[in-house]
Scaffold this motif. Structure first.
Motif, mmCIF file in Angstrom:
data_model
loop_
_atom_site.group_PDB
_atom_site.id
_atom_site.type_symbol
_atom_site.label_atom_id
_atom_site.label_comp_id
_atom_site.label_asym_id
_atom_site.label_seq_id
_atom_site.Cartn_x
_atom_site.Cartn_y
_atom_site.Cartn_z
ATOM 1 N N LEU A 189 27.095 53.042 91.678
ATOM 2 C CA LEU A 189 26.193 52.942 90.523
ATOM 3 C C LEU A 189 25.563 54.283 90.188
ATOM 4 C CD1 LEU A 189 24.363 49.526 91.055
ATOM 5 C CD2 LEU A 189 26.191 50.076 89.456
ATOM 6 N N LEU A 190 25.246 55.052 91.206
ATOM 7 C CA LEU A 190 24.734 56.406 90.981
ATOM 8 C C LEU A 190 25.744 57.192 90.139
ATOM 9 C CD1 LEU A 190 22.299 58.237 92.145
ATOM 10 C CD2 LEU A 190 24.033 59.138 93.679
ATOM 11 N N ASN A 191 27.027 57.051 90.486
ATOM 12 C CA ASN A 191 28.078 57.757 89.761
ATOM 13 C C ASN A 191 28.330 57.175 88.377
ATOM 14 O OD1 ASN A 191 28.552 59.594 91.854
ATOM 15 N ND2 ASN A 191 30.004 58.243 92.877
ATOM 16 N N PHE A 216 38.309 51.123 95.013
ATOM 17 C CA PHE A 216 38.891 50.484 93.833
ATOM 18 C C PHE A 216 38.319 51.148 92.583
ATOM 19 C CE2 PHE A 216 39.547 47.210 90.623
ATOM 20 C CZ PHE A 216 40.833 46.774 90.929
ATOM 21 N N PRO A 217 39.186 51.511 91.608
ATOM 22 C CA PRO A 217 38.702 52.173 90.392
ATOM 23 C C PRO A 217 37.650 51.345 89.665
ATOM 24 C CG PRO A 217 41.084 52.388 90.569
ATOM 25 C CD PRO A 217 40.664 51.424 91.650
ATOM 26 N N THR A 218 36.484 51.940 89.435
ATOM 27 C CA THR A 218 35.339 51.203 88.901
ATOM 28 C C THR A 218 35.536 50.791 87.451
ATOM 29 O OG1 THR A 218 33.876 52.359 90.447
ATOM 30 C CG2 THR A 218 32.843 51.318 88.549
ATOM 31 N N HIS A 219 36.270 51.582 86.671
ATOM 32 C CA HIS A 219 36.463 51.211 85.265
ATOM 33 C C HIS A 219 37.271 49.921 85.139
ATOM 34 C CE1 HIS A 219 40.220 53.468 86.047
ATOM 35 N NE2 HIS A 219 40.762 52.726 85.096
ATOM 36 N N VAL A 220 38.084 49.622 86.153
ATOM 37 C CA VAL A 220 38.845 48.370 86.143
ATOM 38 C C VAL A 220 37.951 47.208 86.562
ATOM 39 C CG1 VAL A 220 40.843 47.150 87.103
ATOM 40 C CG2 VAL A 220 40.987 49.603 86.633
ATOM 41 N N LYS A 221 37.147 47.422 87.597
ATOM 42 C CA LYS A 221 36.251 46.363 88.078
ATOM 43 C C LYS A 221 35.226 45.976 87.007
ATOM 44 C CE LYS A 221 34.764 45.840 92.320
ATOM 45 N NZ LYS A 221 34.039 45.906 93.618
ATOM 46 N N LEU A 222 34.685 46.972 86.291
ATOM 47 C CA LEU A 222 33.651 46.696 85.295
ATOM 48 C C LEU A 222 34.226 46.199 83.969
ATOM 49 C CD1 LEU A 222 31.111 49.639 85.774
ATOM 50 C CD2 LEU A 222 31.051 47.337 86.760
ATOM 51 N N ASN A 223 35.533 46.220 83.819
ATOM 52 C CA ASN A 223 36.160 45.739 82.591
ATOM 53 C C ASN A 223 36.277 44.216 82.648
ATOM 54 O OD1 ASN A 223 37.409 45.710 80.115
ATOM 55 N ND2 ASN A 223 39.420 46.267 80.907
ATOM 56 N N ALA A 255 33.817 56.332 79.626
ATOM 57 C CA ALA A 255 33.177 57.446 80.322
ATOM 58 C C ALA A 255 33.321 57.293 81.833
ATOM 59 C CB ALA A 255 31.700 57.531 79.942
ATOM 60 N N VAL A 256 33.190 56.065 82.322
ATOM 61 C CA VAL A 256 33.352 55.783 83.744
ATOM 62 C C VAL A 256 34.781 56.089 84.182
ATOM 63 C CG1 VAL A 256 33.369 53.920 85.472
ATOM 64 C CG2 VAL A 256 31.486 54.083 83.827
ATOM 65 N N LYS A 257 35.741 55.723 83.337
ATOM 66 C CA LYS A 257 37.150 56.004 83.629
ATOM 67 C C LYS A 257 37.411 57.505 83.666
ATOM 68 C CE LYS A 257 41.830 55.207 81.811
ATOM 69 N NZ LYS A 257 42.624 54.559 80.728
ATOM 70 N N ASN A 258 36.931 58.203 82.647
ATOM 71 C CA ASN A 258 37.173 59.635 82.559
ATOM 72 C C ASN A 258 36.555 60.390 83.732
ATOM 73 O OD1 ASN A 258 38.555 59.276 80.159
ATOM 74 N ND2 ASN A 258 36.776 59.713 78.866
ATOM 75 N N ALA A 259 35.415 59.900 84.213
ATOM 76 C CA ALA A 259 34.688 60.580 85.291
ATOM 77 C C ALA A 259 35.306 60.343 86.659
ATOM 78 C CB ALA A 259 33.228 60.133 85.293
ATOM 79 N N GLY A 260 36.252 59.405 86.759
ATOM 80 C CA GLY A 260 36.913 59.159 88.037
ATOM 81 C C GLY A 260 36.061 58.391 89.027
ATOM 82 N N VAL A 261 35.218 57.486 88.528
ATOM 83 C CA VAL A 261 34.355 56.714 89.426
ATOM 84 C C VAL A 261 35.181 55.657 90.156
ATOM 85 C CG1 VAL A 261 32.287 55.286 89.616
ATOM 86 C CG2 VAL A 261 32.422 57.057 87.843
ATOM 87 N N ILE A 262 35.004 55.596 91.463
ATOM 88 C CA ILE A 262 35.658 54.567 92.279
ATOM 89 C C ILE A 262 34.616 53.923 93.182
ATOM 90 C CG2 ILE A 262 37.861 55.803 92.285
ATOM 91 C CD1 ILE A 262 37.229 56.566 95.235
ATOM 92 N N GLY A 263 35.005 52.839 93.844
ATOM 93 C CA GLY A 263 34.120 52.226 94.822
ATOM 94 C C GLY A 263 33.840 53.219 95.936
ATOM 95 N N ALA A 264 32.580 53.616 96.078
ATOM 96 C CA ALA A 264 32.236 54.698 97.006
ATOM 97 C C ALA A 264 31.982 54.200 98.421
ATOM 98 C CB ALA A 264 30.994 55.442 96.500
ATOM 99 N N GLY A 265 32.097 52.898 98.624
ATOM 100 C CA GLY A 265 31.739 52.384 99.941
ATOM 101 C C GLY A 265 32.844 51.686 100.684
ATOM 102 N N GLY A 266 34.082 51.780 100.208
ATOM 103 C CA GLY A 266 35.145 51.048 100.893
ATOM 104 C C GLY A 266 36.516 51.594 100.593
ATOM 105 N N ALA A 267 37.364 50.729 100.021
ATOM 106 C CA ALA A 267 38.757 51.112 99.792
ATOM 107 C C ALA A 267 38.929 52.015 98.573
ATOM 108 C CB ALA A 267 39.617 49.856 99.629
#
Length: 437
Positions: A142-144, A18-25, A4-16
């Motif tokens: 995290l909000l996202n 980085f795709p969040t679904h990769v970081k949380l995997n 769901a995080v991947k599909n929603a397009g969540v990325i690190g909202a405070g810097g460069a």
């Protein structure tokens, strides 16, 4: 949840970005929330932790479940009284979530600073927090995450506008909103000739063109008069920087003594690298050019320098030249100890603001209820680390809010990008799409 995080397009909202679904995997012992927001004038995270505490905590719980983290630690400054109160009210005994209160120092928002202060662990040279069992994420990310699990793609962004404007504010706007609309919503710019920094004053970049649009990783924009001392410093070219380093460096070692990475035991000595500009040599057998790879380019060395030199910019140049020459980072030491004077060399943000000449701009910028709704948004195919998205739309096509516009290419690192307003696709270019209501 990860899908769901991947599909929603969540990325690190405070810097460069980085795709969040990769970081949380990943599996981690700690999940740390970087709520320090140490860059002067930016206000997004402290406002979100106060106004959206329940949603931030919901996202943290979900991220902890994905990574199987045993403990969640929200790292924020002790001066964020409203945020602390709101978060404490939302944390339950079953959560395994606690707050880590930080002093108002720079760079408290550096993830390696966060890891050490929250866990006592030091990230290895050239490593990432996961090397010591930690995942670090941003407040808005995290909000996202929480919203993504509920089926909401990332279509809006929180952004602070500060500096030389009539009224600093933090806005919630559709991704792709023209920056000019936010400047106008702040009452306009107070300087006839000005420059705009994308991000914080220390690590942000000066916009080459003010005709820009809000991206998913945009954090804030700081407007300053073009003759401001800090603007002139940031715009100093490499040739001028090297000339000044050669003629003015007194080799006092202050830049090394204040370096956040050196204080964590990393083999980084900006003062030794500055000898390259002066003498064409490091002057020591136990020093190496590839130390530059360890520099996070926080800029504190420039603030510490009594001659206003820029070791971080020299490191930036060295990293570029080393990469072009195929030289890799040989500094990978994991057995590190923090400097015994670590606590005494933290740099107060109040002092930083004064040194930067930003005193009169250091004002509140609360989240406003003011609606800023653009007629047209511009969505770039690359708003993240990794490959640009693959365009799925064509001119004339009608889109609903949240429809997929750019998709992650097969087997590539990237992030989906969705329609941030409902409307018609009015322009499709090589690297962006415009949608008009």
């Amino acid at each position: 949840m990860l899908e769901a995080v991947k599909n929603a397009g969540v990325i690190g909202a405070g810097g460069a970005g980085f795709p969040t679904h990769v970081k949380l995997n990943a599996k981690a012992e700690y999940l740390l929330v970087n709520g320090a927001e140490c860059e002067p004038l930016l206000r997004v995270d402290q406002e979100l932790m106060y106004k959206y505490a329940d949603e931030v905590l919901d996202g943290l719980r979900k991220a902890m479940a994905i990574t199987e983290a045993q403990m969640g630690i929200i790292c924020l400054k002790e001066k964020y009284k409203n945020a602390i109160k709101a978060l404490e009210a939302g944390i339950t005994p079953e959560d395994n979530i606690e707050l880590k209160l930080l002093r108002n120092v720079y760079p408290a928002g550096d993830e390696q600073y966060i890891v050490y202060n929250a866990t006592g662990r030091i990230v290895p040279e050239g490593g990432i927090p996961l090397n010591v069992g930690v995942v670090v994420t941003n407040v808005e990310t995290l909000l996202n995450v929480g919203r993504a699990v509920s089926g909401q793609p990332v279509v809006e962004k929180f952004v602070t506008i500060a500096g030389a404007v009539q009224e600093p504010k933090t806005f919630k706007v559709p991704v792709g909103t023209p920056l000019s609309m936010l400047l106008a919503a702040c009452g306009g710019v107070t300087s006839d000739a000005y420059r705009i920094i994308d991000g914080g004053p220390m690590m942000g970049k000066i916009l080459a063109d003010n005709d820009t649009y809000i991206k998913k990783q945009s954090k804030g924009y700081i407007v300053l008069p073009e003759d401001a001392g800090w603007i002139k410093s940031k715009e100093k070219n490499m040739s001028q920087m090297l000339k000044e380093a050669k003629t003015a460096c007194c080799h006092c070692n202050l830049c090394t003594e204040m370096c956040p990475r050196n204080l964590l035991g990393h083999n980084l000595h900006p003062s030794k690298l500055m000898r390259i500009a002066s003498y064409g040599t490091l002057g020591e057998k136990n020093a190496s050019l590839d130390e530059a790879y360890l520099c996070c380019e926080c800029g504190l060395c420039e603030i510490a320098c009594v001659m206003n030199l820029q070791p971080w910019k020299l490191n930036q140049l060295l990293k570029q030249q080393l990469k072009e020459a195929g030289v890799k980072n040989s500094n990978t030491n994991a057995e590190l100890e923090a400097n015994p004077f670590y606590d005494y060399r933290e740099f107060p943000v109040s002092k930083l603001v004064y040194r930067l000449g930003l005193d009169k701009y250091d004002l509140p910028a609360p989240i406003t209820d003011q609606v800023v709704m653009p007629k047209t948004v511009r969505l770039y195919s690359s708003q993240h680390i990794g490959a640009p998205g693959k365009c799925l739309v064509s001119e004339g096509q009608t889109l609903a809010l949240g429809d997929l516009v750019f998709e992650i290419p097969p087997k590539a690192l990237g992030a989906n990008i969705h329609a941030s307003i409902a409307g018609k696709v009015t322009l499709v270019c090589e690297n962006y799409v415009e949608i008009t209501r």
